[in-house]
Design an enzyme around this catalytic site. Structure first.
Site, PDB file in Angstrom:
ATOM      1  N   HIS A  97      46.061 -13.727  24.578  1.00 20.96           N
ATOM      2  CA  HIS A  97      46.080 -14.283  25.657  1.00 20.96           C
ATOM      3  C   HIS A  97      44.557 -13.220  26.057  1.00 20.96           C
ATOM      4  CE1 HIS A  97      49.680 -15.681  27.486  1.00 20.96           C
ATOM      5  NE2 HIS A  97      49.814 -15.201  26.415  1.00 20.96           N
ATOM      6  N   HIS A 129      54.612 -21.751  26.513  1.00 22.19           N
ATOM      7  CA  HIS A 129      55.530 -20.448  26.436  1.00 22.19           C
ATOM      8  C   HIS A 129      57.425 -21.000  26.451  1.00 22.19           C
ATOM      9  CE1 HIS A 129      51.964 -18.356  26.951  1.00 22.19           C
ATOM     10  NE2 HIS A 129      52.458 -17.206  26.137  1.00 22.19           N
ATOM     11  N   ASP A 169      49.506 -12.075  21.085  1.00 23.24           N
ATOM     12  CA  ASP A 169      49.735 -11.952  22.462  1.00 23.24           C
ATOM     13  C   ASP A 169      48.948 -11.324  23.312  1.00 23.24           C
ATOM     14  OD1 ASP A 169      51.462 -14.021  24.292  1.00 23.24           O
ATOM     15  OD2 ASP A 169      53.147 -12.466  24.168  1.00 23.24           O
ATOM     16  N   ASP A 170      49.338  -9.822  23.414  1.00 20.72           N
ATOM     17  CA  ASP A 170      48.083  -9.403  24.327  1.00 20.72           C
ATOM     18  C   ASP A 170      48.604  -7.774  23.550  1.00 20.72           C
ATOM     19  OD1 ASP A 170      48.595 -10.819  27.537  1.00 20.72           O
ATOM     20  OD2 ASP A 170      50.549 -10.906  26.955  1.00 20.72           O
ATOM     21  N   HIS A 183      48.206 -17.395  18.956  1.00 18.18           N
ATOM     22  CA  HIS A 183      48.850 -16.880  20.474  1.00 18.18           C
ATOM     23  C   HIS A 183      47.878 -15.289  21.022  1.00 18.18           C
ATOM     24  CE1 HIS A 183      52.373 -17.544  23.728  1.00 18.18           C
ATOM     25  NE2 HIS A 183      51.624 -16.309  23.598  1.00 18.18           N
ATOM     26  N   GLU A 201      62.072 -17.425  25.339  1.00 24.68           N
ATOM     27  CA  GLU A 201      61.309 -15.926  24.618  1.00 24.68           C
ATOM     28  C   GLU A 201      62.300 -14.420  25.439  1.00 24.68           C
ATOM     29  OE1 GLU A 201      57.526 -14.938  26.805  1.00 24.68           O
ATOM     30  OE2 GLU A 201      57.235 -13.571  26.238  1.00 24.68           O
TER      31      GLU A 201
HETATM   32 ZN   LIG Z   1      52.300 -15.587  25.437  1.00 22.71          ZN
END
Ligand SMILES: [Zn+2]
Length: 342
Positions: free
Chosen positions: A22, A204, A288-289, A20, A207
């Site tokens: 981005h 997603h 994630d990011d 995961h 969350e």
């Molecule tokens: Zn994400």
């Protein structure tokens, strides 16, 4: 080889899977600043002030501040050259973090926004060029297409048309963005079409810290055909949904720092990672990011080791789950993964 497996001795060499991440959120900080300067954006001189402008380093207080930071990053994704470069660098960085299997996801609608010279074709071609340029790194890479909940369905249908036309270049599809404002069942037709075309599905869901979050996970499984869930940590609130996730062997893509920064958990120590893992939910470790949060995947391993006393055996356990759940074709995964994927 065995000594390389001891995380603490060589954290960055420890073999990892990233399910995961981005692409748009994985921008190298120095590149982000360089590109923003080239575009004539007003950049502070001091590095700490630069970080304050672009990065999310503390739990968000209001959504608008965070969205502005994401938009500052998004604005630099303006040309095919930039997209090729950031893709190459994302793979180079992942390799230097010890990642052997890398799934990168991006939202064509997000990149296209405000960039009228681009198109879905141009964006994707430029990203594939970046993947190709990085082919010499010993790492398996796969791309996932993100559908944004916030976009009109008619536009998402066009994105899916494009994804179907370029099917061989994707390993799966995803749904992201505001799960509270845009209910999962809005997207059931879109995802049943994706499913009919044979795309593996991750969603997603679960969350945000809200009572409806576990139901979003259940809906993602039953209405959208999700095999994996992005985050999903909120199932800890609902024993029934948690059992559903366990019984249907759904893999969770957990992202501890991200969940803390977006207020999914009140503190890092309150993250349910260990509880979920010990309850036999299939748990995996992700960033994630990383570009937006100022972290890398190794950071998440340090966090798990320090905050939840994770051992090498537990890292291996989560990584083998991730290697199995990865949408990258088995032969390609096995080429780069040190243990047998069963
Ligand atoms: Zn994400």
């Amino acid at each position: 080889m065995e000594s390389m497996k001891i995380f603490i001795q060589n954290p960055r060499k420890y073999p990892k899977v990233e399910l995961h991440r981005h692409l748009e959120g994985a921008l190298r900080f120095s590149t982000l600043i360089e590109l923003a300067q080239q575009m004539g954006q007003d950049i502070p001189k001091d590095i700490n002030a630069q970080k304050q402008k672009f990065l999310v380093l503390d739990p968000m207080k209001d959504l608008l501040t965070v969205l502005n930071k994401f938009m500052a990053t998004q604005s630099v994704l303006a040309t095919e050259e930039v997209l090729t470069r950031i893709t190459f660098e994302a793979i180079e960085d992942a390799h230097s973090e010890g990642i052997r299997l890398l799934e990168l996801r991006y939202a064509p609608t997000y990149i296209l926004q405000g960039h009228s010279d681009l198109s879905y074709e141009k964006i994707h071609r430029a990203i594939l060029k970046g993947v190709e340029k990085a082919a010499h790194f010993p790492i398996a890479v796969g791309l996932i297409c993100i559908f944004q909940r916030t976009q009109p369905l008619v536009e998402l249908d066009k994105v899916l048309d494009f994804v179907v036309d370029t099917k061989d270049t994707w390993i799966g599809v995803d749904l992201a963005d505001d799960e509270a404002g845009f209910p999962t069942n809005n997207f059931s037709q879109l995802f049943s079409r994706a499913h009919r075309h044979g795309f593996p599905i991750t969603i997603h869901a679960g969350e945000v810290d809200q009572p409806t979050s576990p139901k979003n996970v259940s809906d993602a499984i039953h209405l959208l055909g999700a095999q994996r869930i992005g985050h999903g940590l909120q199932i800890i609130r609902d024993a029934k949904v948690m059992q559903e996730v366990i019984d249907s062997k759904i893999t969770l893509e957990l992202c501890p720092t991200s969940n803390w920064l977006t207020n999914g958990v009140p503190s890092l120590s309150a993250h349910p990672f260990r509880k979920l893992m010990e309850a036999k939910v299939l748990t995996t470790i992700n960033s994630d990011d990383p570009g937006v949060f100022g972290i890398d995947l190794t950071n998440e391993y340090h966090l798990l080791a320090q905050t939840y006393q994770f051992t090498d055996a537990e890292f291996d356990y989560c990584n083998d789950i991730a290697a199995r759940a990865s949408f990258i074709p088995l032969a390609q995964k096995q080429k780069y993964w040190p243990r047998k994927i069963s």
